[in-house]
Design an enzyme around this catalytic site. Structure first.
Site, PDB file in Angstrom:
ATOM      1  N   ARG A 235       0.861  -1.184   0.000  1.00  0.00           N
ATOM      2  CA  ARG A 235       0.000   0.000   0.000  1.00  0.00           C
ATOM      3  C   ARG A 235       0.896   1.231   0.000  1.00  0.00           C
ATOM      4  NH1 ARG A 235      -3.185  -3.151  -1.170  1.00  0.00           N
ATOM      5  NH2 ARG A 235      -5.237  -3.621  -0.297  1.00  0.00           N
ATOM      6  N   GLU A 264      -4.114   6.544  -6.454  1.00  0.00           N
ATOM      7  CA  GLU A 264      -4.123   5.638  -7.604  1.00  0.00           C
ATOM      8  C   GLU A 264      -3.666   6.407  -8.844  1.00  0.00           C
ATOM      9  OE1 GLU A 264      -4.937   2.185  -7.969  1.00  0.00           O
ATOM     10  OE2 GLU A 264      -4.476   2.413  -5.835  1.00  0.00           O
ATOM     11  N   HIS A 284       0.485   0.405 -10.197  1.00  0.00           N
ATOM     12  CA  HIS A 284      -0.369  -0.482  -9.395  1.00  0.00           C
ATOM     13  C   HIS A 284      -0.842  -1.677 -10.226  1.00  0.00           C
ATOM     14  CE1 HIS A 284      -3.644  -0.847  -6.046  1.00  0.00           C
ATOM     15  NE2 HIS A 284      -2.755  -1.828  -6.035  1.00  0.00           N
TER      16      HIS A 284
END
Length: 318
Positions: A235, A264, A284
């Site tokens: 994370r 994001e 990601h």
């Protein structure tokens, strides 16, 4: 039961039809929304009459959950549930299941890939080759024989450790809860301070909680060797990423491989890590392979089947 899948899961519609067929055959009502939305009013509308909701990593805030007066179960096609409105779930006593295990191998492989990219200067090598340059300045380092610190020894952390072990690495571990499985893999548990001081590669596998937010701060980064690298495919906010960018630019550590950030992607142009030295960045993608995306969908549906049969699995404490 009204069962609703609020967003796409990255698989073909025929897979969704196949996985949902049991619901329909058993007399349940199944609705699939094939377009993601972040509009709160639309989320409320989609959720309001559901007994069961299925989501991936799109935020499902408290306001949307509050509108789902009959909600009893939430199946999340993801590992973490920090994007879910847990306050309202607690009020309603909603069972939350996650997609545990779907991306263990996929994430672990990307961690290895990021480590190799950083240690062997692959990004710079690609640019050099395309621009008529040579090997000059691109001599890197092997993974073999390095000490690897695994911060968070859950399923993904242990799978990552197994791959590093195949490279003949020594393994150190840190976790609030020590795992017997990890010890059987020859992971030696040490304090976080000793792990950071002794490791050549530090790989983060922590969930995002109030306790882990900013876990890798400037103080902890300062404990790492100047020759060490940091890998984060867990994370983004478990790292103080401004402090990490500073550490890279000031040569306090040798490099970093990062798949997660404070937001994001797309990443804002002024984000410090975009301009940091010796950083390999991916948008990601650690969890995403064709194999893992199919597993994720299957586990997400299987969680609902199990709950309907009175044997819920992959349930989360929150």
């Amino acid at each position: 039961m009204r069962i609703k899948l609020l967003e796409p899961l990255g698989v073909d519609r025929k897979v969704i039809d196949e996985l949902s067929s049991k619901f329909i055959e058993a007399g349940h009502e199944f609705t699939y929304y094939n377009e993601k939305t972040t509009d709160i009013e639309e989320l409320k509308k989609r959720s309001e009459d559901a007994d069961v909701l299925m989501i991936a990593n799109n935020p499902l805030p408290n306001e949307a959950i509050k509108s789902a007066e009959n909600l009893k179960m939430l199946s999340v096609a993801f590992i973490g549930i920090d994007h879910v409105g847990q306050e309202e779930c607690k009020k309603k006593d909603v069972i939350i299941s996650n997609a545990a295990g779907y991306c263990d191998q996929t994430v672990a492989e990307l961690v290895i890939g990021l480590a190799i990219n950083v240690l062997r200067n692959m990004k710079e090598g690609d640019a050099a080759t395309r621009n008529g340059k040579t090997i000059a300045g691109l001599i890197g380092n092997e993974i073999s024989g390095k000490t690897v610190g695994i911060v968070g020894t859950g399923r993904i952390g242990r799978r990552t450790a197994a791959l590093f072990k195949a490279f003949n690495c020594d393994l150190l571990g840190y976790d609030a809860f020590e795992s017997e499985e990890a010890k059987e893999m020859d992971i030696k548990y040490v304090s976080i301070e000793n792990l950071l001081k002794e490791s050549d590669i530090v790989s983060l596998h922590l969930p995002l909680t109030s306790e882990t937010r900013g876990f890798m701060n400037a103080e902890k980064l300062s404990l790492m060797k100047e020759t060490a690298i940091l890998i984060n495919a867990a994370r983004g906010p478990v790292v103080d990423n401004k402090a990490l960018a500073d550490a890279l630019n000031e040569n306090k550590i040798a490099g970093a491989g990062l798949d997660v950030f404070d937001m994001e992607p797309p990443i804002p142009e002024d984000y410090p890590l975009l301009h940091a030295k010796n950083a390999v960045l991916t948008p990601h993608v650690a969890y995403a392979s064709e194999e893992s995306i199919y597993r994720r969908a299957k586990i997400t549906f299987d969680n609902v089947y199990a709950w309907l049969e009175g044997t819920p699995k992959n349930t989360m404490k929150y």
